[in-house]
Write an enzyme that holds these catalytic residues in place. Sequence first.
Site, PDB file in Angstrom:
ATOM      1  N   ILE A  25       0.808  -1.223   0.000  1.00  0.00           N
ATOM      2  CA  ILE A  25       0.000   0.000   0.000  1.00  0.00           C
ATOM      3  C   ILE A  25       0.841   1.272   0.000  1.00  0.00           C
ATOM      4  CG2 ILE A  25      -2.036  -1.031   1.047  1.00  0.00           C
ATOM      5  CD1 ILE A  25      -1.118  -0.028   3.728  1.00  0.00           C
ATOM      6  N   GLY A  36       7.982   4.379  -0.277  1.00  0.00           N
ATOM      7  CA  GLY A  36       8.497   5.701   0.062  1.00  0.00           C
ATOM      8  C   GLY A  36       9.998   5.727   0.100  1.00  0.00           C
ATOM      9  N   GLY A  37      10.536   6.858   0.535  1.00  0.00           N
ATOM     10  CA  GLY A  37      11.970   7.040   0.563  1.00  0.00           C
ATOM     11  C   GLY A  37      12.681   6.091   1.510  1.00  0.00           C
ATOM     12  N   VAL A  95       5.431  -0.400   2.604  1.00  0.00           N
ATOM     13  CA  VAL A  95       4.484  -0.863   3.610  1.00  0.00           C
ATOM     14  C   VAL A  95       3.513  -1.837   2.967  1.00  0.00           C
ATOM     15  CG1 VAL A  95       2.765  -0.192   5.316  1.00  0.00           C
ATOM     16  CG2 VAL A  95       4.696   1.309   4.851  1.00  0.00           C
ATOM     17  N   LYS A 145       6.059  -2.580   7.868  1.00  0.00           N
ATOM     18  CA  LYS A 145       6.844  -1.483   7.312  1.00  0.00           C
ATOM     19  C   LYS A 145       8.281  -1.972   7.159  1.00  0.00           C
ATOM     20  CE  LYS A 145       8.308   3.210   8.615  1.00  0.00           C
ATOM     21  NZ  LYS A 145       8.117   4.259   9.633  1.00  0.00           N
ATOM     22  N   ASP A 150       8.288  15.749  15.455  1.00  0.00           N
ATOM     23  CA  ASP A 150       7.821  15.822  14.071  1.00  0.00           C
ATOM     24  C   ASP A 150       6.296  15.787  14.017  1.00  0.00           C
ATOM     25  OD1 ASP A 150       8.102  16.103  11.347  1.00  0.00           O
ATOM     26  OD2 ASP A 150       8.437  13.971  10.954  1.00  0.00           O
TER      27      ASP A 150
END
Length: 419
Positions: A25, A28-29, A33, A48, A146
């Site tokens: 799904i 990314g960098g 996942v 992940k 964050d």
Amino acid sequence: MPSVSVPRFDLRTRIAGKYLLRRRIAVGGMGEVWVATNEATHADVALKALRRGDATRADELQMEERFRHEARLSAMLSHRSIVKVYDLIEEPDGTLLLVMELLRGDSLRRYLKKRGPRGAREAVAIISPVLSALGHAHERGIVHRDVNPSNIFLAVDPDGHVTPKLLDFGIAKLEKGAAPVETEDGRLLGTPRFLAPERIRGTREVDGRADLFSAAVVLYEMMTGVSPFAGNNPAAELAAVIERHVDPDERIDPRLWIEIRRALSKSPDERHGTAHELGAALTAAIDETQESLQEWLNQTAQVPSWNQAPAVAEEHEAIALPAKRELSSAMWPAAAALVLVGVVVAVFVAARPRTRMSTHAESAAAAVPVPTLSAGWPTPDPTTTTTTTVTATPVPTQNASSMVRPAARPRPVATTPGF
């Protein structure tokens, strides 16, 4: 030392002898996942996986440490508004994976992008549980560092209960006893316009009040639709956080603005002392309780329901989505037949007696182009969910009250946390 190859997973791959991969799904960098099923318990989880092989060995080691760091800190936390990390898996080839709870719902970033600025009650209803989660983390000496809309997720339970959840403790730090997770070359980790001034200045004694600043920026953006520290580039945003004075906005109630302005103070000593204190001040400013806000959120938040399966990941600049596929030659006859049926139906409807549109409305309708199939027309990608909307400029009519605009249908979206 040579770089480790990027992990390549496929459907039906088994991880740790019991997690069966069902659907990817996100890419990314830092990794990818997957939705996976625990074959022992039949429970769905999110896996992940750390992506390796695309960076230098030094960067890979830092990403590995962040992965392990997130698992260690998550084990210290237990709060309904913090995403659960169940386990850290290390495969024989060195691949690292986090086993996490699979959330159904929507990220706050996507939610705001679809629905626009929110009213005071809904905005406070969303940020209050996040502040409660931050308070829980701060009491254990953990600073998130964050807090931003991409790391807040509106999770939906089977009974319709909406729970805002705080994600991704990958760059969090312990106030005492552990060094902050930074890069070796001194790069600052985080999202520029949400960073507290003391973090930008490089102050070593950063505590939980830095997260309060970030939460206040999130709340401001939820209510206004704009960032108080927007800039043309990350450097400009960092400078704005340090130098810019934020003025009151007419969309924010004055009583609520007092608390937001205090949380946005450049000095941490001028902010609220704790996340719990800020949360209590916000609810008091709008004369609500946590119970009434939760009830309001359950009734008003338009997030996907529990039975809608995870479809796409958080729309982030680092996520690569598969390219759309063109319409195959075998499907052209069916497409042409559908177009022909549509034309026949349109002619039949047009021939029926009906109330004539006003001249302005007819002009506006005629100005809207009709999409037609042409060579290379893309079909919807099966791994994503998209909505095409044709928007016409509103035109005043003599009987505007009779023109009822249909409510927008929510796009089924769910994603996996912490990515």
